[in-house]
Structure formats: structure tokens, C-alpha cells
Design an enzyme around this catalytic site. Structure first.
Site, PDB file in Angstrom:
ATOM      1  N   TYR A 164       0.827  -1.211   0.000  1.00 22.57           N
ATOM      2  CA  TYR A 164       0.000   0.000   0.000  1.00 22.57           C
ATOM      3  C   TYR A 164       0.863   1.264   0.000  1.00 22.57           C
ATOM      4  O   TYR A 164       0.665   2.165   0.803  1.00 22.57           O
ATOM      5  CB  TYR A 164      -0.923   0.010   1.221  1.00 22.57           C
ATOM      6  CG  TYR A 164      -1.884  -1.147   1.324  1.00 22.57           C
ATOM      7  CD1 TYR A 164      -2.157  -1.979   0.240  1.00 22.57           C
ATOM      8  CD2 TYR A 164      -2.534  -1.431   2.527  1.00 22.57           C
ATOM      9  CE1 TYR A 164      -3.037  -3.047   0.351  1.00 22.57           C
ATOM     10  CE2 TYR A 164      -3.418  -2.480   2.647  1.00 22.57           C
ATOM     11  CZ  TYR A 164      -3.665  -3.295   1.554  1.00 22.57           C
ATOM     12  OH  TYR A 164      -4.541  -4.349   1.678  1.00 22.57           O
ATOM     13  N   HIS A 178       0.174 -12.050   1.840  1.00 19.53           N
ATOM     14  CA  HIS A 178      -0.813 -11.237   1.137  1.00 19.53           C
ATOM     15  C   HIS A 178      -1.346 -11.921  -0.121  1.00 19.53           C
ATOM     16  O   HIS A 178      -0.601 -12.311  -1.002  1.00 19.53           O
ATOM     17  CB  HIS A 178      -0.157  -9.905   0.757  1.00 19.53           C
ATOM     18  CG  HIS A 178      -1.130  -8.818   0.435  1.00 19.53           C
ATOM     19  ND1 HIS A 178      -0.732  -7.529   0.167  1.00 19.53           N
ATOM     20  CD2 HIS A 178      -2.482  -8.805   0.334  1.00 19.53           C
ATOM     21  CE1 HIS A 178      -1.788  -6.774  -0.072  1.00 19.53           C
ATOM     22  NE2 HIS A 178      -2.860  -7.528   0.012  1.00 19.53           N
TER      23      HIS A 178
END
Length: 343
Positions: free
Chosen positions: A52, A106
Site C-alpha cells: 500500500y 498477502h
């Protein structure tokens, strides 16, 4: 507001977590204000990821010197042991901490296990033994992979898309985790923006006492809405149940969540994550924005789709994206011709 314990981790937090992906779009100053306000309003669980951009950096600045007051979860998309170590070192530095409460693999497409040749799980165990991570978690967007990860017994938490638009098999995930003393973290509780009533999304969780939702928050007014639920949690009333049922009839099924993981692979230049769900957005947002010349030109690109399948290969929900694009284009053309009326 109910408190939830995330399985065997022992981490106990309000059922109202902060998803920090959107703060990457805000300035450092604005992000810090939002993050600190979230904490002051009662939120203690903050979820971010190495992917991110500068989200971790902003959390680090916001919470420096108060590490013991919050829980931080972050993620690595690494697929080798060495890359896990590299990502973890970066995350610790950016978050200005010496440990991560929950370190998650992830968006996995398989179970990473000891002895599988990647060294990923071994690196996680090494970091846990050293105290740099306290618990090992995993995130997935594929239901089959999620169940495989749970069955493996290797992970302490599961993060998966979860809302009242989820399928029956997806809705069964939290209880499946609870039976195995595994924490469940719900991402995309607003279904990528398709759910427009946060009170309904929150009230729906009344039936799921083991779920910690992480709401993707970008603006203070959004935060204020969720913070208001700390003292006045919406009840799962007959009105809300009726509303959710109507929503399911209209929206549930195979739909694009707008995650963008299919981009930018399209040879035809199609903005897939918007065009593949524009029929839904026309019913959820002011139509003049979606019917502008810009979006007419964007939708026309679907005519040049060569059905190469790259978007489907990258779709974490395993959708038939070319088919969705065609259906949305057909709907869009009918709206432009006046055959279908939208708000």
C-alpha cells in the site's frame, strides 16, 4: 460495541477495525489526523500492507511512541524466504516499531507450508521466534484457497472479503475459522463501494461475533460514521434485514469488486475494474457521472476486447471478466438509448 478475540492470538479489539489502504491517497498530515482520530475514537486494530505504497509510513508517524496502545497488522506479497525477510525489515522500519502483531501473507494462491521449497513459512517462523512478529496470518480472495489455508492449521488468522453480499460458502468461513480457534478478519465489508449503507453493513455483523471488519477509510466523514457506532452500534432490525434481502436480490452473485488486480494488463486499454461493474454503479451513483463522454469512450473500448483472458487470470475472484464486460456494455448501451432508466 462488541469486543472480538481473534482466535488463538488472544488479541481482543472492538468489532470496528481500520483498513489503511485508502490513507495512501492522503497527504501525510491528513493521514496522521485521521489515524489518530480513529484511535481516540476507540479503534485499536489497524491493518496495512507493504503493497500500500506509503500507508505503513503514515501509520509509523501517527503512532510513534504509543505502540503498546494499538495492534498493527501488515502484509507481505513475498513468495520466497529472502523476500519475506526483506519486506519485514522494511515494514518494521516504516512502521517505526520492533514487532508486528499479525504478519500476513498477502493474497495467496496456495498454502505456504514448511518444506515446500519456497522458504516462506520458515522465514515467518524465524521472525516469530525472534519476536519481530507475534502471529502469522494469511489473506486470500479465493474461497478454495481460503479453506485450504484454514485446514492446514498453519495460520492464526484468515483475512477474506466478507459482507452481506457474500456467497453462502463465504458466509460459512468465519464459523469454520472459529471452530479451529482461528481469527477471522473481514476485508471489503462494503463490497468495493457497492454497499452504501454502513449501518446495514455493521448491523449484519451482529450474527458474526467472531469477525473483525477492517473498514477502508480515506476521509474524516467516513471515519466519523464508523466511530459513531462505537457507542451506538446499529441493531440488526427487521428493517435492515429487509433492506439487505433486497440488496442481495439486486447485487449478489458474480460481480466485480473493483479491486483493480486485473490492471494494467488489458491490451485493449479497458479500465476493467470500472467497466466490468458499471451497470451496478449506475444503480448506486449519480448517473450523469457514469454517462459522461469520458465513460462512453471508456466503455466503447470493450468492442476491442480480444478475450485474451489476462484479466481473468489476474482476477482474485476467478470471474469470467470478458463476459462481465460484455454484459455491462450491453446494459450501458440500453441506458444510453433510453431503454433502461437509472437514477
Amino acid at each position: 460495541m462488541r469486543n472480538v478475540t481473534l482466535g488463538s492470538t488472544g488479541i481482543c479489539v472492538p468489532q470496528n477495525g481500520f483498513g489503511a489502504l485508502p490513507v495512501q491517497r492522503r497527504s501525510i498530515e491528513d493521514a496522521v489526523v485521521i489515524l489518530r482520530k480513529a484511535y481516540e475514537g476507540g479503534m485499536t486494530y489497524f491493518d496495512t500492507a507493504r503493497a500500500y505504497s506509503d500507508s505503513e509510513t503514515k501509520l509509523g508517524i501517527a503512532f510513534e511512541g504509543m505502540r503498546d496502545k494499538i495492534f498493527i497488522a501488515t502484509k507481505t506479497a513475498a513468495r520466497t524466504g529472502d523476500k519475506v525477510r526483506e519486506d519485514l525489515a522494511t515494514s518494521l522500519r516504516e512502521l517505526r516499531t520492533d514487532y508486528i502483531d499479525i504478519y500476513q501473507l498477502h493474497m495467496v494462491d496456495k498454502v505456504y507450508a514448511p518444506g515446500d521449497g519456497t522458504g516462506v513459512y520458515e522465514a515467518l517462523l524465524e521472525a516469530k521466534a525472534e519476536g519481530r512478529i507475534r502471529h502469522i496470518g494469511v489473506t486470500s480472495h479465493k474461497i478454495g484457497v481460503a479453506y485450504d489455508c484454514i485446514d492446514s492449521g498453519l495460520y492464526e488468522t484468515m483475512q477474506f472479503p466478507f459482507s452481506y453480499l457474500s456467497s453462502e460458502k463465504e458466509l460459512a468461513l468465519p464459523r469454520y475459522c472459529a471452530e479451529r480457534n482461528m481469527g477471522f478478519i473481514a476485508m471489503k465489508g462494503l463490497a468495493g463501494g457497492l454497499i452504501t449503507r454502513s449501518d446495514a453493513a455493521m448491523a449484519f455483523l451482529e450474527d458474526y461475533p467472531d469477525v473483525v471488519p477492517i473498514w477502508g477509510i480515506q476521509r474524516e466523514n467516513e471515519l466519523d460514521e464508523f466511530l459513531s457506532y462505537m457507542d451506538n452500534t446499529p441493531a440488526y432490525t427487521d428493517e435492515i434485514k429487509s433492506f439487505i434481502e433486497s440488496e442481495r436480490k439486486e447485487l449478489a452473485g458474480d460481480f466485480c469488486r473493483g479491486c483493480g488486480y486485473c490492471m494494467p494488463t488489458c491490451p485493449a486499454g479497458i479500465t476493467i475494474y470500472q467497466c466490468a461493474r458499471i451497470s451496478l454503479m449506475l444503480r448506486r451513483a449519480p448517473s450523469d457521472a457514469w454517462l459522461s463522454e469520458h465513460w462512453q469512450n471508456e466503455m466503447k473500448k470493450i468492442e476491442n476486447c480480444i478475450e485474451c483472458g489476462q484479466c481473468s487470470q489476474h482476477c482474485p475472484y476467478e470471474l469470467n471478466t470478458p463476459e462481465l464486460l460484455k454484459k455491462n456494455y450491453e446494459y450501458y448501451q440500453k441506458v444510453l438509448a433510453g431503454e433502461i432508466s437509472v437514477k
